[in-house]
Design an enzyme around this catalytic site. Structure first.
Site, PDB file in Angstrom:
ATOM      1  N   THR A 113       0.848  -1.185   0.000  1.00 20.81           N
ATOM      2  CA  THR A 113       0.000   0.000   0.000  1.00 20.81           C
ATOM      3  C   THR A 113       0.885   1.237   0.000  1.00 20.81           C
ATOM      4  O   THR A 113       2.052   1.165   0.361  1.00 20.81           O
ATOM      5  CB  THR A 113      -0.912   0.027   1.250  1.00 20.81           C
ATOM      6  OG1 THR A 113      -1.839   1.110   1.139  1.00 20.81           O
ATOM      7  CG2 THR A 113      -0.126   0.206   2.528  1.00 20.81           C
ATOM      8  N   PHE A 165     -12.372   7.993   6.931  1.00 23.92           N
ATOM      9  CA  PHE A 165     -12.297   8.170   5.478  1.00 23.92           C
ATOM     10  C   PHE A 165     -13.345   7.270   4.837  1.00 23.92           C
ATOM     11  O   PHE A 165     -14.088   6.561   5.529  1.00 23.92           O
ATOM     12  CB  PHE A 165     -10.885   7.847   4.964  1.00 23.92           C
ATOM     13  CG  PHE A 165     -10.531   6.377   5.012  1.00 23.92           C
ATOM     14  CD1 PHE A 165     -10.213   5.764   6.217  1.00 23.92           C
ATOM     15  CD2 PHE A 165     -10.541   5.603   3.865  1.00 23.92           C
ATOM     16  CE1 PHE A 165      -9.901   4.414   6.266  1.00 23.92           C
ATOM     17  CE2 PHE A 165     -10.226   4.251   3.900  1.00 23.92           C
ATOM     18  CZ  PHE A 165      -9.908   3.659   5.105  1.00 23.92           C
ATOM     19  N   ARG A 172     -10.782  -3.854   9.529  1.00 21.62           N
ATOM     20  CA  ARG A 172      -9.334  -3.913   9.312  1.00 21.62           C
ATOM     21  C   ARG A 172      -8.612  -4.209  10.619  1.00 21.62           C
ATOM     22  O   ARG A 172      -7.671  -4.994  10.662  1.00 21.62           O
ATOM     23  CB  ARG A 172      -8.821  -2.624   8.681  1.00 21.62           C
ATOM     24  CG  ARG A 172      -7.412  -2.753   8.111  1.00 21.62           C
ATOM     25  CD  ARG A 172      -7.029  -1.629   7.159  1.00 21.62           C
ATOM     26  NE  ARG A 172      -7.736  -0.411   7.440  1.00 21.62           N
ATOM     27  CZ  ARG A 172      -8.784   0.023   6.738  1.00 21.62           C
ATOM     28  NH1 ARG A 172      -9.202  -0.625   5.691  1.00 21.62           N
ATOM     29  NH2 ARG A 172      -9.416   1.111   7.093  1.00 21.62           N
ATOM     30  N   LYS A 210     -12.146   3.242  16.618  1.00 20.04           N
ATOM     31  CA  LYS A 210     -12.530   2.539  15.374  1.00 20.04           C
ATOM     32  C   LYS A 210     -11.717   1.249  15.214  1.00 20.04           C
ATOM     33  O   LYS A 210     -12.274   0.181  14.958  1.00 20.04           O
ATOM     34  CB  LYS A 210     -12.326   3.462  14.170  1.00 20.04           C
ATOM     35  CG  LYS A 210     -12.665   2.786  12.854  1.00 20.04           C
ATOM     36  CD  LYS A 210     -12.362   3.648  11.641  1.00 20.04           C
ATOM     37  CE  LYS A 210     -12.387   2.783  10.377  1.00 20.04           C
ATOM     38  NZ  LYS A 210     -11.964   3.499   9.177  1.00 20.04           N
ATOM     39  N   ASP A 240      -7.466  -5.785   1.248  1.00 23.16           N
ATOM     40  CA  ASP A 240      -8.504  -5.253   0.380  1.00 23.16           C
ATOM     41  C   ASP A 240      -9.788  -5.247   1.194  1.00 23.16           C
ATOM     42  O   ASP A 240     -10.049  -6.180   1.959  1.00 23.16           O
ATOM     43  CB  ASP A 240      -8.659  -6.116  -0.877  1.00 23.16           C
ATOM     44  CG  ASP A 240      -9.298  -5.323  -1.997  1.00 23.16           C
ATOM     45  OD1 ASP A 240      -8.791  -4.240  -2.339  1.00 23.16           O
ATOM     46  OD2 ASP A 240     -10.327  -5.771  -2.541  1.00 23.16           O
ATOM     47  N   HIS A 279      -2.183   6.403   6.177  1.00 16.26           N
ATOM     48  CA  HIS A 279      -2.951   6.066   7.397  1.00 16.26           C
ATOM     49  C   HIS A 279      -2.757   4.597   7.748  1.00 16.26           C
ATOM     50  O   HIS A 279      -2.497   4.232   8.897  1.00 16.26           O
ATOM     51  CB  HIS A 279      -4.446   6.317   7.193  1.00 16.26           C
ATOM     52  CG  HIS A 279      -4.793   7.736   6.945  1.00 16.26           C
ATOM     53  ND1 HIS A 279      -4.748   8.692   7.937  1.00 16.26           N
ATOM     54  CD2 HIS A 279      -5.178   8.374   5.827  1.00 16.26           C
ATOM     55  CE1 HIS A 279      -5.096   9.852   7.422  1.00 16.26           C
ATOM     56  NE2 HIS A 279      -5.359   9.695   6.149  1.00 16.26           N
TER      57      HIS A 279
HETATM   58  P1  IMP Z   1      -9.232  -0.564   0.163  1.00 14.40           P
HETATM   59  O1  IMP Z   1      -9.318  -1.918  -0.398  1.00 14.40           O
HETATM   60  O2  IMP Z   1      -8.772  -0.545   1.580  1.00 14.40           O
HETATM   61  O3  IMP Z   1      -8.498   0.402  -0.702  1.00 14.40           O
HETATM   62  O4  IMP Z   1     -10.733  -0.030   0.254  1.00 14.40           O
HETATM   63  C1  IMP Z   1     -11.562   0.149  -0.872  1.00 14.40           C
HETATM   64  C2  IMP Z   1     -12.549   1.254  -0.568  1.00 14.40           C
HETATM   65  O5  IMP Z   1     -13.388   0.868   0.519  1.00 14.40           O
HETATM   66  C3  IMP Z   1     -11.921   2.574  -0.147  1.00 14.40           C
HETATM   67  O6  IMP Z   1     -11.654   3.395  -1.246  1.00 14.40           O
HETATM   68  C4  IMP Z   1     -12.971   3.182   0.739  1.00 14.40           C
HETATM   69  O7  IMP Z   1     -13.937   3.836  -0.059  1.00 14.40           O
HETATM   70  C5  IMP Z   1     -13.628   1.965   1.361  1.00 14.40           C
HETATM   71  N1  IMP Z   1     -13.064   1.679   2.701  1.00 14.40           N
HETATM   72  C6  IMP Z   1     -12.036   0.852   3.002  1.00 14.40           C
HETATM   73  N2  IMP Z   1     -11.807   0.829   4.320  1.00 14.40           N
HETATM   74  C7  IMP Z   1     -12.709   1.677   4.857  1.00 14.40           C
HETATM   75  C8  IMP Z   1     -12.960   2.089   6.196  1.00 14.40           C
HETATM   76  O8  IMP Z   1     -12.303   1.687   7.178  1.00 14.40           O
HETATM   77  N3  IMP Z   1     -13.972   2.962   6.353  1.00 14.40           N
HETATM   78  C9  IMP Z   1     -14.715   3.442   5.326  1.00 14.40           C
HETATM   79  N4  IMP Z   1     -14.511   3.108   4.077  1.00 14.40           N
HETATM   80  C10 IMP Z   1     -13.512   2.222   3.831  1.00 14.40           C
END
Ligand code: IMP
Length: 195
Positions: free
Chosen positions: A8, A151, A181, A175, A69, A12
């Site tokens: 990544t 976010f 996560r 959170k 992801d 954050h």
């Molecule tokens: P990624 O796979 O972590 O990049 O997440 C894909 C998408 O899911 C991000 O662009 C956010 O829109 C949403 N997302 C991921 N984690 C969170 C979170 O902890 N809170 C809110 N939205 C999230």
């Protein structure tokens, strides 16, 4: 200390993981290893995308690696946005558009039909082995935004555990303690400590 890549460039997420794993591993970002290309994420599941990212780093850069992801799965929308969470509104990583689309599609739905969960898949590829870790948090999609923190979809997601605040109204620690996560990472760390 052993090097491990977290696939990544999200500052954050990196800070969070370095705080948790920094005693055990030297956690490198994609930029740290000179990986500036977009890693393909075209799999139909979050598990598939997590695996694809980790595999790309192992194959092209030769480091042990883990990747995550995440998807927001809304029951009334048949599990959408799911694997499309980042670009649901049509533009990659535009959270305001993503939220607008969700609120529009769910307009008028009563709270009992607004159930949803976040799911995170973490794929670890280490010493030639592959491991998957999952974390999930259940909650509801509110009818409007609440809070300025976090976010993505945080301002419209109210977890079932908690005191009625959205993720965007919580501190990072609050959170992380209950989040998708946070839970997936806890499983990853428990595994790494045991090995
Ligand atoms: P990624 O796979 O972590 O990049 O997440 C894909 C998408 O899911 C991000 O662009 C956010 O829109 C949403 N997302 C991921 N984690 C969170 C979170 O902890 N809170 C809110 N939205 C999230």
């Amino acid at each position: 200390m052993k090097d491990i890549v977290f696939a990544t460039n999200n500052e954050h997420k990196l800070a969070e993981l370095r705080q948790i794993m920094g005693q055990m591993f030297h956690v490198l970002s994609l930029a740290d290893i000179g990986c500036h290309e977009d890693i393909p994420e075209n799999e139909p599941t979050i598990e598939g995308n997590a695996r694809a990212k980790a595999q790309y780093v192992v194959e092209h850069y030769g480091y042990d690696c883990f990747s995550d992801d995440t998807g927001l799965e809304i029951d009334a929308l048949g599990g959408e946005p799911g694997v499309h969470s980042a670009r649901y509104g049509g533009v990659a990583h535009d959270s305001e558009r993503n939220i607008d689309k969700v609120l529009r599609l769910m307009d008028g739905m009563p709270m009992e039909q607004r159930t949803a969960h976040f799911r995170t898949a973490i794929c670890l590829m280490m010493d030639g082995d592959t491991h998957l870790f999952e974390g999930r948090v259940d909650g509801h999609i509110l009818t409007e935004r609440h809070g300025k923190g976090g976010f993505g979809y945080d301002s419209i997601f109210r977890p079932c555990e908690g005191d009625g605040r959205t993720f965007a109204q919580m501190t990072g620690e609050e959170k992380n303690a209950i989040s998708h996560r946070g839970r997936a990472v806890a499983r990853l760390v428990a595994y790494l400590l045991k090995r």
